[in-house]
Design a protein around this motif. Structure first.
Motif, PDB file in Angstrom:
ATOM      1  N   LEU A 106       9.086  -0.270  -3.897  1.00 33.40           N
ATOM      2  CA  LEU A 106       8.010  -0.580  -2.961  1.00 33.40           C
ATOM      3  C   LEU A 106       6.936  -1.381  -3.686  1.00 33.40           C
ATOM      4  O   LEU A 106       6.761  -1.241  -4.895  1.00 33.40           O
ATOM      5  N   GLY A 120       0.011  -1.753  -2.889  1.00 30.06           N
ATOM      6  CA  GLY A 120      -0.968  -2.567  -2.179  1.00 30.06           C
ATOM      7  C   GLY A 120      -2.260  -2.747  -2.948  1.00 30.06           C
ATOM      8  O   GLY A 120      -2.260  -3.236  -4.061  1.00 30.06           O
ATOM      9  N   THR A 154       1.055   1.834  -0.213  1.00 34.71           N
ATOM     10  CA  THR A 154       1.984   0.731   0.043  1.00 34.71           C
ATOM     11  C   THR A 154       1.233  -0.316   0.871  1.00 34.71           C
ATOM     12  O   THR A 154       0.152  -0.045   1.393  1.00 34.71           O
ATOM     13  N   PHE A 155       1.812  -1.500   1.022  1.00 33.86           N
ATOM     14  CA  PHE A 155       1.173  -2.521   1.849  1.00 33.86           C
ATOM     15  C   PHE A 155       1.080  -2.079   3.302  1.00 33.86           C
ATOM     16  O   PHE A 155       0.250  -2.569   4.052  1.00 33.86           O
ATOM     17  N   ASP A 156       1.926  -1.114   3.701  1.00 32.72           N
ATOM     18  CA  ASP A 156       1.881  -0.578   5.064  1.00 32.72           C
ATOM     19  C   ASP A 156       0.814   0.495   5.213  1.00 32.72           C
ATOM     20  O   ASP A 156       0.610   1.017   6.302  1.00 32.72           O
ATOM     21  N   GLY A 157       0.182   0.891   4.090  1.00 38.55           N
ATOM     22  CA  GLY A 157      -0.869   1.888   4.150  1.00 38.55           C
ATOM     23  C   GLY A 157      -0.428   3.320   3.884  1.00 38.55           C
ATOM     24  O   GLY A 157      -1.227   4.243   3.975  1.00 38.55           O
ATOM     25  N   TYR A 158       0.849   3.521   3.511  1.00 36.29           N
ATOM     26  CA  TYR A 158       1.330   4.871   3.216  1.00 36.29           C
ATOM     27  C   TYR A 158       0.958   5.280   1.796  1.00 36.29           C
ATOM     28  O   TYR A 158       0.879   4.433   0.898  1.00 36.29           O
TER      29      TYR A 158
END
Length: 87
Positions: free
Chosen positions: A12, A15, A24-28
């Motif tokens: 992954l 971010g 992560t870039f998805d915000g997780y």
């Protein structure tokens, strides 16, 4: 992941810059995301080339106590890999 009968190796991209353990870039949450992949059967999880080694190595060290499978990180366009095993 396990139905294909081949090991899943998943990285992954971390971010936000400057964060001790960026999401992560998805915000997780990174630790939660990698643990979920591990629980779902990944043979190896880790981080990819969003950062250079100076900023990724501390993240890998922070992740190590939370991840049971092999931990991997990759950086640069030459696809340099290093796997850190538990000590």
């Amino acid at each position: 992941m396990t139905s294909a009968d081949v090991p899943a190796v998943i990285t992954l991209a971390p971010g936000g810059k400057g964060a001790a353990m960026p999401p992560t870039f998805d915000g997780y949450n990174m630790i939660d995301a990698l643990k979920k992949l591990e629980e779902e059967g990944a043979a190896c999880v880790g981080l990819n080339c969003a950062r250079g080694p100076r900023t990724m190595i501390p993240l890998i060290r922070e992740l190590r106590p939370h991840i049971k499978v092999r931990l991997l990180f990759r950086w640069s366009h030459i696809m340099l890999y290093r796997i850190l095993d538990k000590k």
